[in-house]
Write an enzyme that holds these catalytic residues in place. Sequence first.
Site, PDB file in Angstrom:
ATOM      1  N   ARG A 144       0.768  -1.160  -0.181  1.00 54.47           N
ATOM      2  CA  ARG A 144      -0.016   0.075   0.047  1.00 54.47           C
ATOM      3  C   ARG A 144       1.104   1.431  -0.105  1.00 54.47           C
ATOM      4  NH1 ARG A 144      -5.543  -1.743   2.444  1.00 54.47           N
ATOM      5  NH2 ARG A 144      -6.079   0.502   2.495  1.00 54.47           N
ATOM      6  N   TYR A 147       0.739   4.210  -2.525  1.00 57.79           N
ATOM      7  CA  TYR A 147      -0.410   5.261  -2.593  1.00 57.79           C
ATOM      8  C   TYR A 147      -0.090   6.032  -1.100  1.00 57.79           C
ATOM      9  CZ  TYR A 147      -5.151   6.574  -2.296  1.00 57.79           C
ATOM     10  OH  TYR A 147      -6.375   7.345  -2.312  1.00 57.79           O
ATOM     11  N   GLY A 150       3.088   8.024  -1.468  1.00 57.41           N
ATOM     12  CA  GLY A 150       2.911   9.018  -2.380  1.00 57.41           C
ATOM     13  C   GLY A 150       2.143  10.139  -1.967  1.00 57.41           C
ATOM     14  N   ASN A 176     -13.034   7.025   3.426  1.00 55.85           N
ATOM     15  CA  ASN A 176     -13.639   6.080   2.573  1.00 55.85           C
ATOM     16  C   ASN A 176     -14.944   6.701   2.156  1.00 55.85           C
ATOM     17  OD1 ASN A 176     -11.865   4.339   4.001  1.00 55.85           O
ATOM     18  ND2 ASN A 176     -12.585   2.770   3.060  1.00 55.85           N
ATOM     19  N   ASN A 192     -18.207  -3.915  -3.984  1.00 53.31           N
ATOM     20  CA  ASN A 192     -18.207  -5.450  -4.084  1.00 53.31           C
ATOM     21  C   ASN A 192     -19.210  -5.971  -3.545  1.00 53.31           C
ATOM     22  OD1 ASN A 192     -15.394  -5.919  -5.338  1.00 53.31           O
ATOM     23  ND2 ASN A 192     -14.651  -6.927  -3.742  1.00 53.31           N
ATOM     24  N   GLN A 211     -12.652  -5.563  11.248  1.00 52.09           N
ATOM     25  CA  GLN A 211     -12.124  -4.721  10.893  1.00 52.09           C
ATOM     26  C   GLN A 211     -13.104  -3.468  10.679  1.00 52.09           C
ATOM     27  OE1 GLN A 211     -12.057  -7.105   8.695  1.00 52.09           O
ATOM     28  NE2 GLN A 211     -11.680  -6.426   6.966  1.00 52.09           N
ATOM     29  N   THR A 212     -12.912  -2.105  11.056  1.00 53.80           N
ATOM     30  CA  THR A 212     -13.859  -1.301  10.747  1.00 53.80           C
ATOM     31  C   THR A 212     -13.638  -0.080   9.813  1.00 53.80           C
ATOM     32  OG1 THR A 212     -13.061   0.432  12.394  1.00 53.80           O
ATOM     33  CG2 THR A 212     -14.713  -1.306  13.318  1.00 53.80           C
ATOM     34  N   ARG A 279     -10.561   2.521  11.159  1.00 49.94           N
ATOM     35  CA  ARG A 279     -10.537   3.697  10.873  1.00 49.94           C
ATOM     36  C   ARG A 279     -11.688   4.603  11.009  1.00 49.94           C
ATOM     37  NH1 ARG A 279      -9.728   3.540   5.135  1.00 49.94           N
ATOM     38  NH2 ARG A 279      -7.401   2.695   5.504  1.00 49.94           N
TER      39      ARG A 279
HETATM   40  P1  NAD Z   1     -11.000   7.476  -9.493  1.00 58.58           P
HETATM   41  O1  NAD Z   1     -10.152   6.589  -9.518  1.00 58.58           O
HETATM   42  O2  NAD Z   1     -12.570   7.242  -9.495  1.00 58.58           O
HETATM   43  O3  NAD Z   1     -10.677   8.786  -9.630  1.00 58.58           O
HETATM   44  C1  NAD Z   1      -9.428   9.284  -9.927  1.00 58.58           C
HETATM   45  C2  NAD Z   1      -9.363   9.831 -11.534  1.00 58.58           C
HETATM   46  O4  NAD Z   1      -7.965  10.272 -11.916  1.00 58.58           O
HETATM   47  C3  NAD Z   1      -9.676   8.767 -12.628  1.00 58.58           C
HETATM   48  O5  NAD Z   1     -10.557   9.694 -13.343  1.00 58.58           O
HETATM   49  C4  NAD Z   1      -8.295   8.596 -13.134  1.00 58.58           C
HETATM   50  O6  NAD Z   1      -8.616   8.430 -14.736  1.00 58.58           O
HETATM   51  C5  NAD Z   1      -7.582   9.860 -13.030  1.00 58.58           C
HETATM   52  N1  NAD Z   1      -6.153   9.794 -13.232  1.00 58.58           N
HETATM   53  C6  NAD Z   1      -5.475   8.885 -12.766  1.00 58.58           C
HETATM   54  N2  NAD Z   1      -3.998   8.991 -12.865  1.00 58.58           N
HETATM   55  C7  NAD Z   1      -4.274  10.398 -13.527  1.00 58.58           C
HETATM   56  C8  NAD Z   1      -3.030  11.013 -14.354  1.00 58.58           C
HETATM   57  N3  NAD Z   1      -1.716  10.671 -14.323  1.00 58.58           N
HETATM   58  N4  NAD Z   1      -3.219  12.042 -14.912  1.00 58.58           N
HETATM   59  C9  NAD Z   1      -4.798  12.464 -14.978  1.00 58.58           C
HETATM   60  N5  NAD Z   1      -5.639  11.953 -14.475  1.00 58.58           N
HETATM   61  C10 NAD Z   1      -5.458  10.875 -13.814  1.00 58.58           C
HETATM   62  O7  NAD Z   1     -10.902   7.711  -7.649  1.00 58.58           O
HETATM   63  P2  NAD Z   1     -11.931   8.687  -6.675  1.00 58.58           P
HETATM   64  O8  NAD Z   1     -12.274   7.787  -5.686  1.00 58.58           O
HETATM   65  O9  NAD Z   1     -12.677   9.635  -7.495  1.00 58.58           O
HETATM   66  O10 NAD Z   1     -10.628   9.688  -6.110  1.00 58.58           O
HETATM   67  C11 NAD Z   1     -10.290  10.924  -6.073  1.00 58.58           C
HETATM   68  C12 NAD Z   1      -9.240  11.357  -5.523  1.00 58.58           C
HETATM   69  O11 NAD Z   1      -9.747  11.376  -4.107  1.00 58.58           O
HETATM   70  C13 NAD Z   1      -7.984  10.713  -5.591  1.00 58.58           C
HETATM   71  O12 NAD Z   1      -6.928  11.335  -5.386  1.00 58.58           O
HETATM   72  C14 NAD Z   1      -8.001   9.687  -4.304  1.00 58.58           C
HETATM   73  O13 NAD Z   1      -6.858   9.574  -3.695  1.00 58.58           O
HETATM   74  C15 NAD Z   1      -8.719  10.449  -3.253  1.00 58.58           C
HETATM   75  N6  NAD Z   1      -9.497   9.914  -2.178  1.00 58.58           N
HETATM   76  C16 NAD Z   1     -10.584   8.914  -2.344  1.00 58.58           C
HETATM   77  C17 NAD Z   1     -11.221   8.270  -1.465  1.00 58.58           C
HETATM   78  C18 NAD Z   1     -12.461   7.497  -1.748  1.00 58.58           C
HETATM   79  O14 NAD Z   1     -12.961   6.972  -0.917  1.00 58.58           O
HETATM   80  N7  NAD Z   1     -13.115   7.599  -2.853  1.00 58.58           N
HETATM   81  C19 NAD Z   1     -10.637   8.243  -0.176  1.00 58.58           C
HETATM   82  C20 NAD Z   1      -9.432   8.978  -0.127  1.00 58.58           C
HETATM   83  C21 NAD Z   1      -8.950   9.862  -1.206  1.00 58.58           C
HETATM   84  N1  UDP Z   2     -13.110  -5.796   1.986  1.00 62.61           N
HETATM   85  C1  UDP Z   2     -13.667  -7.186   2.391  1.00 62.61           C
HETATM   86  N2  UDP Z   2     -14.248  -7.596   1.243  1.00 62.61           N
HETATM   87  C2  UDP Z   2     -13.874  -7.178  -0.029  1.00 62.61           C
HETATM   88  C3  UDP Z   2     -13.597  -5.813  -0.145  1.00 62.61           C
HETATM   89  C4  UDP Z   2     -13.044  -5.306   0.965  1.00 62.61           C
HETATM   90  O1  UDP Z   2     -14.054  -7.771   3.481  1.00 62.61           O
HETATM   91  O2  UDP Z   2     -14.669  -7.671  -1.092  1.00 62.61           O
HETATM   92  C5  UDP Z   2     -12.440  -5.173   3.455  1.00 62.61           C
HETATM   93  C6  UDP Z   2     -10.927  -4.704   3.119  1.00 62.61           C
HETATM   94  O3  UDP Z   2      -9.880  -5.760   3.610  1.00 62.61           O
HETATM   95  C7  UDP Z   2     -11.032  -3.581   3.995  1.00 62.61           C
HETATM   96  C8  UDP Z   2     -12.314  -3.043   3.989  1.00 62.61           C
HETATM   97  O4  UDP Z   2     -13.054  -3.878   3.559  1.00 62.61           O
HETATM   98  O5  UDP Z   2     -10.753  -4.053   5.388  1.00 62.61           O
HETATM   99  C9  UDP Z   2     -12.619  -1.614   3.245  1.00 62.61           C
HETATM  100  O6  UDP Z   2     -11.687  -2.226   1.971  1.00 62.61           O
HETATM  101  P1  UDP Z   2     -11.787  -1.003   0.692  1.00 62.61           P
HETATM  102  O7  UDP Z   2     -10.939  -1.793  -0.412  1.00 62.61           O
HETATM  103  O8  UDP Z   2     -13.124  -0.682   0.271  1.00 62.61           O
HETATM  104  O9  UDP Z   2     -11.155   0.301   1.501  1.00 62.61           O
HETATM  105  P2  UDP Z   2      -9.575   0.668   2.250  1.00 62.61           P
HETATM  106  O10 UDP Z   2      -8.960  -0.580   2.609  1.00 62.61           O
HETATM  107  O11 UDP Z   2      -8.982   1.431   1.313  1.00 62.61           O
HETATM  108  O12 UDP Z   2     -10.199   1.527   3.288  1.00 62.61           O
END
Ligand code: NAD
Ligand code: UDP
Length: 318
Positions: A144, A147, A150, A176, A192, A211-212, A279
């Site tokens: 992980r 990400y 990064g 999330n 999923n 896990q939460t 979390r």
């Molecule tokens: P997503 O994958 O649906 O959206 C990401 C978008 O970025 C996509 O459209 C993808 O094509 C684009 N992308 C990826 N690499 C790129 C690049 N090099 N140049 C231009 N575009 C690029 O994900 P999301 O859930 O919409 O997440 C958006 C942002 O929010 C991300 O930065 C993610 O890390 C952050 N975030 C999301 C969540 C969540 O639960 N969804 C949680 C924490 C942080």
């Molecule tokens: N998870 C699960 N079954 C699935 C997909 C995810 O039990 O089919 C669990 C995963 O291991 C994690 C939680 O659900 O503990 C949330 O996972 P997700 O990938 O949605 O988000 P993140 O781990 O990045 O919070």
Amino acid sequence: MHLRKRILVTGGAGFLGSHLCDRLLNKGYEVLCADNFYTGSKRNIVHLLDHPYFEILRHDITFPLYVEVDEIYNLACPASPIHYQNDPVQTTKVNVHGAINMLGLARRIKAKILQASTSEVYGDPDIHPQPETYRGNVNPIGPRSCYDEGKRCAETLFFDYHRQTQLRIKVARIFNTYGPRMHPNDGRVVSNFILQALRGEPITIYGDGSQTRSFCYVDDLIEGLIRLMDTPDQITGPVNLGNPGEFTVLELAEMVMEMTGSRLELKFHPLPEDDPRQRKPDITRAGKLLDWHPQVPLKEGLKITIDYFKELFKNGDL
Ligand code: NAD
Ligand code: UDP
């Protein structure tokens, strides 16, 4: 002379980005969406293509971009473990080179810039719930890390640009988030479970399901991002944005089965490496600074999300 605010949304064709574009256009702004469609999709923004103040640019933010805007929301980055682990080096690049490019752009054109950071900067937290002052428990060499580290490095870059060049920055730590337009195959727990329920397949529980996670509905999250962008310049964040309601993965599975009227076998799989045990955001700061309080309870948001996936299922889009 431009009167209408011009806003760049990187990752604007993704799940969160497309909702953000919707809301910004509704507010009367001009929106430029830059996306390389790695995980984003035209389907998410097709309804905007005829909008006179919407423009889409196929662009990879690891390369420089030259545009004129007033504000930048930097969302480009694959967000789900399946996608960001598919090409981990590219994931680090998007976060680090991408951030440098967008910060350089913001500096040159004197734009305000917001970073979509993440609760993953806290890693597998040993403080619960997580306030912004917590520095995290992150493995720098695990699957992980591309990400998590990064995103941590991107935050460092944002604050260094701010200190070095007085750039106006905002950092949101997103927990999330779920809702319509989530990628159906991104392996996230919400998508999923819903897809498994609609297909009548066993529900996949990783680990023992104790896990939460805290799940925030997308509309609430977008409201928080916009409020953060609109704060006075001295407010930089980081600010946690998430719904503090906390649920075990097993509870979520139960809820999805109940709401889809299905009763399915639970299939237990090993817990992925470095999967956080718990979390939950401490959102005191967002409450104080943004007067932001999530409004949509999990059941309500899940219903809308289930209906969205049902529609895709019915149309053969899954
Ligand atoms: P997503 O994958 O649906 O959206 C990401 C978008 O970025 C996509 O459209 C993808 O094509 C684009 N992308 C990826 N690499 C790129 C690049 N090099 N140049 C231009 N575009 C690029 O994900 P999301 O859930 O919409 O997440 C958006 C942002 O929010 C991300 O930065 C993610 O890390 C952050 N975030 C999301 C969540 C969540 O639960 N969804 C949680 C924490 C942080
Ligand atoms: N998870 C699960 N079954 C699935 C997909 C995810 O039990 O089919 C669990 C995963 O291991 C994690 C939680 O659900 O503990 C949330 O996972 P997700 O990938 O949605 O988000 P993140 O781990 O990045 O919070």
